[in-house]
Enzyme design. Structure first.
Site, PDB file in Angstrom:
ATOM      1  N   TRP A 127      34.746  21.773 -44.196  1.00 33.08           N
ATOM      2  CA  TRP A 127      33.615  21.924 -43.279  1.00 33.08           C
ATOM      3  C   TRP A 127      33.836  23.114 -41.946  1.00 33.08           C
ATOM      4  O   TRP A 127      33.252  23.477 -41.084  1.00 33.08           O
ATOM      5  CB  TRP A 127      33.777  20.655 -42.408  1.00 33.08           C
ATOM      6  N   HIS A 128      35.557  23.278 -41.551  1.00 29.49           N
ATOM      7  CA  HIS A 128      36.299  23.627 -40.486  1.00 29.49           C
ATOM      8  C   HIS A 128      36.088  25.364 -40.357  1.00 29.49           C
ATOM      9  O   HIS A 128      36.357  25.724 -40.315  1.00 29.49           O
ATOM     10  CB  HIS A 128      38.233  23.390 -39.812  1.00 29.49           C
ATOM     11  N   GLY A 129      36.221  25.279 -41.607  1.00 29.28           N
ATOM     12  CA  GLY A 129      36.030  27.189 -42.020  1.00 29.28           C
ATOM     13  C   GLY A 129      36.076  27.557 -43.914  1.00 29.28           C
ATOM     14  O   GLY A 129      36.675  26.533 -44.103  1.00 29.28           O
TER      15      GLY A 129
END
Length: 476
Positions: free
Chosen positions: A325-327
């Protein structure tokens, strides 16, 4: 529009004044003003993405009604997946398509095929991960019949795009925020002044703690092979406080801003670096995301109700998804995997809920055991942050290799000029954070006017204003 910008310094008082002076007696006009302000706020980044935000809002608004009206389970599920699928498709295209293109191209090259695939020129819409999760949680809650669909399009659109939380959270729930948007709000001096105090504390964490630490952390991570172990250790610690000060500072500004309008947002951070194990850390770090994955992924998968093997499986899934989700980078996935591995001993020993209270509650000094537990947890978190901060897995391992080389202390002339000041500020910040554990921010309580004045003075003296830096989580 950045919170730490001149534009926002003009924007907020104007909206605040209109909200309470012109529209004080009308929920309809207050919500309409906040919605217009939210679109203006978001449009400052790139007005073209307002269409994407608007389409996502209308999609979920419409699908929620179709789900509520349908009595046949298959049709309810169909509309659920139309909404969730399209939201994830937009998120996947803008955030992850180049990751998969590059990964597939690299795989083909490794087996001898070079087909010349190139990344697409895609601009990532700021905040897309946050408002997408707002919409998905809303549509699932309607499907699960936890809430009824919101009929007022302005109220629902404001829930999705409310400007204090639009670009970097916290990730709100419809069950918490929508009822507040539908009831009358009266001006409260106490709430407004507390909001101002929390905004000031958030700015302190951003421009003093995070931005001072960023100088040291950037020097360490951008050129790790030319620094000794001492500085690399300091760089890792500084990044830990940079991302904490940056992200929790944004959350404090968001919560404080919302209090100015009589709306309470969920608390996103609770002094996470005083945690005694990794499970407690995740009950105190980015709570809105942790709780989102718990409620919409971990529990539907079975949670911890089906034995340790499935509990471990579900934990791995949640942390890998959290990392992704963060990248779109393997460094984030590896960071999530590390936290999952840190969790395993607690699962085996049934210790995931051992530390639910405040550390050293009603005591000024922690016990040696608590100090040891906090130190070990903080070191594990810092180790994982190395992968989060690095541009690649290889770069992270190179950093760790140089860190563990135990090279002798070198002349500090190669260190940034602000290093000593940063260390002093960190010690003071940790002390303030320790004394305020259990509270939303340290200005609450006695002598709050004096404390706020000292805080503002510290911002003016020690704040980094030479460059206007964005918040780290804007990229997510």
């Amino acid at each position: 529009m950045l919170f730490n910008s001149f534009d926002y310094a003009l924007f907020l008082p104007i909206v605040f004044g209109l909200y309470w002076i012109r529209f004080q007696n009308s929920i309809k006009w207050q919500n309409s003003l906040l919605l217009g302000a939210s679109f203006l706020f978001y449009g400052f980044w790139d007005y073209r993405f307002l269409a994407l935000l608007g389409f996502s809002t209308l999609l979920d608004y419409y699908c929620a009604f179709k789900i509520d009206r349908e009595k046949v389970l298959k049709k309810r599920k169909l509309w659920l997946w139309v909404s969730v699928g399209m939201n994830l498709a937009f998120l996947g295209y803008f955030k992850y398509v180049n990751f998969f293109i590059d990964s597939f191209s690299q795989l083909l090259e490794n087996i001898g095929f070079n087909i010349g695939m190139h990344s697409l020129e895609i601009i990532l819409p700021v905040g897309i991960s946050f408002y997408t999760f707002h919409g998905i949680s809303y549509i699932i809650d309607v499907y699960k019949e936890r809430i009824k669909p919101e009929r007022n399009i302005i109220t629902y659109a404001l829930f999705v795009s409310y400007f204090p939380l639009l670009v970097a959270g916290p990730i709100e729930r419809a069950t918490h925020l929508l009822p507040q948007l539908k009831k009358s709000r009266k001006f409260s001096y106490d709430a407004a002044i507390q909001g101002f105090y929390q905004i000031a504390w958030g700015f302190f964490k951003k421009v003093v703690v995070a931005d001072q630490c960023a100088v040291v952390a950037n020097a360490a991570f951008d050129n790790s092979e030319n620094h000794d172990s001492t500085f690399l250790a300091l760089g890792a610690i500084c990044f830990a406080f940079q991302i904490y000060g940056d992200f929790s500072g944004y959350s404090d500004i968001a919560l404080g801003t919302s209090k100015l309008f009589g709306i309470e947002l969920i608390q996103n951070f609770k002094q996470p670096y005083f945690s005694r194990d990794i499970a407690e850390f995740w009950r105190r770090w980015h709570l809105s995301l942790s709780n989102w994955f718990r409620d919409y992924v971990y529990i539907p998968l079975g949670g911890n109700r089906q034995g340790k093997v499935k509990t471990i499986r579900n934990t791995l899934i949640v942390f890998l998804l959290s990392g992704f989700w963060h990248g779109a980078n393997l460094t984030f996935v590896f960071w999530g995997l590390l936290h999952a591995l840190f969790f395993l001993p607690l699962i085996f020993l049934n210790q995931t809920k051992k530390h639910l209270g405040i550390v050293a509650e009603h005591r000024m000094i922690p016990r040696l055991q608590e100090l040891f537990q906090m130190s070990v947890t903080f070191l594990l978190v810092c180790f994982a942050w190395i992968f989060f901060r690095s541009k690649s897995i290889n770069e992270a391992f190179l950093y760790i290799e140089n860190l563990l080389a135990f090279s002798k202390y070198k002349n500090s002339s190669g260190w940034p000029e602000n290093t000593k000041l940063t260390i002093v500020l960190l010690v003071l910040f940790v002390g303030i954070d320790w004394l305020s554990r259990g509270r939303e921010h340290p200005i609450f309580g006695k002598y709050q006017y004096t404390k706020c004045l000292l805080l503002l003075l510290s911002i003016l003296v020690f704040g980094v204003f030479t460059t206007r830096t964005t918040f780290i989580y804007f990229q997510f």
